[in-house]
Design a protein around this motif. Structure first.
Motif, PDB file in Angstrom:
ATOM      1  N   GLU A 196       0.832  -1.202   0.000  1.00 23.65           N
ATOM      2  CA  GLU A 196       0.000   0.000   0.000  1.00 23.65           C
ATOM      3  C   GLU A 196       0.861   1.245   0.000  1.00 23.65           C
ATOM      4  OE1 GLU A 196      -2.261  -0.348   3.550  1.00 23.65           O
ATOM      5  OE2 GLU A 196      -0.508  -0.292   4.870  1.00 23.65           O
ATOM      6  N   PRO A 208      -9.817  -8.031  -7.306  1.00 25.13           N
ATOM      7  CA  PRO A 208     -10.589  -7.536  -6.149  1.00 25.13           C
ATOM      8  C   PRO A 208     -11.101  -8.698  -5.292  1.00 25.13           C
ATOM      9  CG  PRO A 208     -11.224  -6.390  -8.156  1.00 25.13           C
ATOM     10  CD  PRO A 208     -10.338  -7.518  -8.579  1.00 25.13           C
ATOM     11  N   GLN A 215     -11.676  -5.070  -1.323  1.00 26.76           N
ATOM     12  CA  GLN A 215     -10.370  -4.488  -1.625  1.00 26.76           C
ATOM     13  C   GLN A 215     -10.094  -4.615  -3.119  1.00 26.76           C
ATOM     14  OE1 GLN A 215      -8.717  -2.920   0.762  1.00 26.76           O
ATOM     15  NE2 GLN A 215     -10.243  -3.546   2.293  1.00 26.76           N
ATOM     16  N   ASP A 216      -9.561  -3.548  -3.693  1.00 24.90           N
ATOM     17  CA  ASP A 216      -9.346  -3.532  -5.145  1.00 24.90           C
ATOM     18  C   ASP A 216      -8.045  -4.205  -5.563  1.00 24.90           C
ATOM     19  OD1 ASP A 216      -7.441  -1.746  -4.358  1.00 24.90           O
ATOM     20  OD2 ASP A 216      -8.187  -0.054  -5.527  1.00 24.90           O
ATOM     21  N   ARG A 232      -5.067  -1.868  -7.474  1.00 29.19           N
ATOM     22  CA  ARG A 232      -5.162  -1.316  -8.828  1.00 29.19           C
ATOM     23  C   ARG A 232      -5.403   0.191  -8.811  1.00 29.19           C
ATOM     24  NH1 ARG A 232      -5.637  -4.083 -13.424  1.00 29.19           N
ATOM     25  NH2 ARG A 232      -6.100  -5.983 -12.217  1.00 29.19           N
ATOM     26  N   ASN A 233      -6.281   0.680  -7.934  1.00 31.01           N
ATOM     27  CA  ASN A 233      -6.556   2.117  -7.867  1.00 31.01           C
ATOM     28  C   ASN A 233      -5.320   2.899  -7.424  1.00 31.01           C
ATOM     29  OD1 ASN A 233      -9.216   1.893  -8.729  1.00 31.01           O
ATOM     30  ND2 ASN A 233     -10.024   1.657  -6.639  1.00 31.01           N
ATOM     31  N   PHE A 234      -4.591   2.362  -6.459  1.00 32.58           N
ATOM     32  CA  PHE A 234      -3.371   3.020  -6.000  1.00 32.58           C
ATOM     33  C   PHE A 234      -2.348   3.115  -7.136  1.00 32.58           C
ATOM     34  CE2 PHE A 234       0.908   2.199  -3.986  1.00 32.58           C
ATOM     35  CZ  PHE A 234       1.138   3.523  -3.635  1.00 32.58           C
ATOM     36  N   ARG A 249      -2.950   3.035 -10.391  1.00 34.92           N
ATOM     37  CA  ARG A 249      -3.415   3.873 -11.492  1.00 34.92           C
ATOM     38  C   ARG A 249      -3.525   5.346 -11.092  1.00 34.92           C
ATOM     39  NH1 ARG A 249      -6.157   3.127 -16.268  1.00 34.92           N
ATOM     40  NH2 ARG A 249      -6.099   0.873 -15.932  1.00 34.92           N
ATOM     41  N   ASN A 250      -4.161   5.622  -9.975  1.00 27.29           N
ATOM     42  CA  ASN A 250      -4.463   7.004  -9.608  1.00 27.29           C
ATOM     43  C   ASN A 250      -3.295   7.718  -8.934  1.00 27.29           C
ATOM     44  OD1 ASN A 250      -7.077   6.558 -10.580  1.00 27.29           O
ATOM     45  ND2 ASN A 250      -7.820   5.877  -8.574  1.00 27.29           N
ATOM     46  N   SER A 251      -2.570   7.022  -8.074  1.00 29.57           N
ATOM     47  CA  SER A 251      -1.470   7.666  -7.349  1.00 29.57           C
ATOM     48  C   SER A 251      -0.147   7.559  -8.095  1.00 29.57           C
ATOM     49  CB  SER A 251      -1.331   7.044  -5.952  1.00 29.57           C
ATOM     50  OG  SER A 251      -2.503   7.242  -5.189  1.00 29.57           O
ATOM     51  N   LYS A 273      -0.636   2.961 -15.893  1.00 26.62           N
ATOM     52  CA  LYS A 273      -1.823   2.581 -16.665  1.00 26.62           C
ATOM     53  C   LYS A 273      -1.677   1.214 -17.311  1.00 26.62           C
ATOM     54  CE  LYS A 273      -3.835   6.675 -16.138  1.00 26.62           C
ATOM     55  NZ  LYS A 273      -2.834   7.342 -15.293  1.00 26.62           N
TER      56      LYS A 273
END
Length: 385
Positions: free
Chosen positions: A71, A136, A145-146, A149-151, A153-155, A159
């Motif tokens: 994380e 997930p 919990q994803d 993937r979001n961490f 991609r977004n942080s 991609k």
């Protein structure tokens, strides 16, 4: 009749002095010489490309393995004091192949190479880590919990996978990842040869235990050995070639070039001291030593000996020089001489062209403006008349 005249303040009635202060431009010799030095050093930068021979996390063992992160907190904790080379990939044996390749080569990289690269980058080491993106799923508390993937991609801005990111150290809880991340942007993320070049550029060292030679130094070694156990003018030429290599290594700060440059310098110095046959004798001794202890030599020690043997072989078994090799040697001789001369001029010559600091400015004659009077003053003057 007494007419009251408003007081004229300095702000309302003043003389405006217009002075042009256009000074003639003065050139600084030091700036010119600095420009010359920059051009020469930039030219020298491309002279030392290597050819690969076929033949708290602070300890060296921690720096030789990849650390898994889960994380945001894990990554920030690693990047607080150290740089981080992060591999982001999806789960699965085939999708983690790139990460395993990088980590295996990291484990085989000599500890000295990693340590030297860390000391040459402001004392900040590079930690290798990976983030594995899973499907997930629900945790023990029933929360979805994803899988990271979001961490990613977004942080982190990853991609596509695998993604290779270099995160500079000095992060804290409020740091923005965008200010610390340098991504690999090659056309093919599966071209690991290009990925390894990206890693070497960011970390300051090459992965793996490959044995390296500097082609330009090999050419100088061949020229050096061609004079044999010389005296007189030829001896001076040999000393000049050895000095050229020593001076060239002043610009070698990346690994493995820095440590390899020291081996070349030592080979030149000992050949001048003990004779041209010294490197050949040492090469034979090392070959015998490896053969006699091949079952007891550690991988790190074996690599060290093989690297030394590669340099010694350049002297003991010099290759044939072609006209292009000769031309490159002479070009670099003149470049280094120019650099030395420019450096000396930088400290000897005055800082300007000898212009007079008190030189009168162009159009320095003041222009007197008309007196500016307020409209109220003009009206009172007319009434008085």
């Amino acid at each position: 009749v007494h007419l009251h005249r408003p007081p004229v303040t300095p702000q309302r009635n003043r003389r405006k002095m217009l002075t042009a202060t256009l000074s003639p431009p003065r050139c600084s010799q030091r700036l010119n010489l600095l420009a010359i030095l920059t051009i020469i050093v930039a030219s020298l930068h491309y002279a030392f490309l290597p050819s690969v021979s076929a033949t708290a996390i602070n300890s060296s063992s921690d720096l030789q393995k990849c650390h898994e992160i889960k994380e945001d907190y894990d990554l920030r904790n690693l990047a607080r004091d150290d740089n981080v080379l992060l591999v982001v990939h999806e789960s699965g044996d085939d999708k983690s192949a790139s990460r395993r390749h990088i980590c295996n080569k990291l484990e085989a990289t000599p500890k000295e190479r990693i340590a030297n690269a860390s000391s040459g980058k402001g004392g900040r080491s590079t930690v290798f880590a990976f983030l594995e993106i899973n499907e997930p799923s629900y945790d023990a508390d029933g929360q979805l919990q994803d899988g990271g993937r979001n961490f990613a991609r977004n942080s982190l801005g990853a991609k596509e996978y695998p993604a290779f990111l270099f995160v500079t150290g000095g992060m804290d809880g409020s740091s923005k990842y965008a200010s610390h991340i340098t991504p690999y942007v090659g056309e093919d993320v599966l071209d690991l040869a290009q990925v390894e070049k990206f890693i070497a550029k960011q970390t300051g060292f090459y992965l793996g235990n490959d044995v390296y030679n500097i082609v330009f130094f090999d050419s100088i070694a061949t020229k050096f050995m061609s004079y044999g156990d010389a005296s007189g003018i030829d001896r001076l030429k040999q000393k000049g070639l050895a000095l050229l290599v020593r001076f060239s290594t002043l610009f070698s700060y990346r690994e493995p070039f820095s440590s390899i440059g020291k081996l070349y310098n030592r080979a030149f110095a000992l050949s001048l001291e003990k004779g041209m046959g010294y490197c050949g004798e040492q090469l034979k001794n090392m070959e015998k030593k490896i053969e006699a202890n091949k079952n007891n030599v550690s991988p790190a020690k074996l690599h060290e000996l093989q690297q030394k043997m590669a340099i010694l072989r350049s002297f003991a078994e010099p290759r044939e020089l072609n006209p292009e090799d000769e031309r490159q040697i002479y070009i670099h001789v003149f470049l280094h001489i120019g650099l030395i001369v420019a450096t000396l001029l930088l400290f000897i010559l005055p800082s300007d062209m000898g212009g007079n600091d008190e030189e009168e400015a162009i159009n320095a004659i003041p222009v007197i403006a008309k007196v500016v009077e307020d409209d109220d003053v003009k009206k009172h003057s007319k009434k008085t008349k």
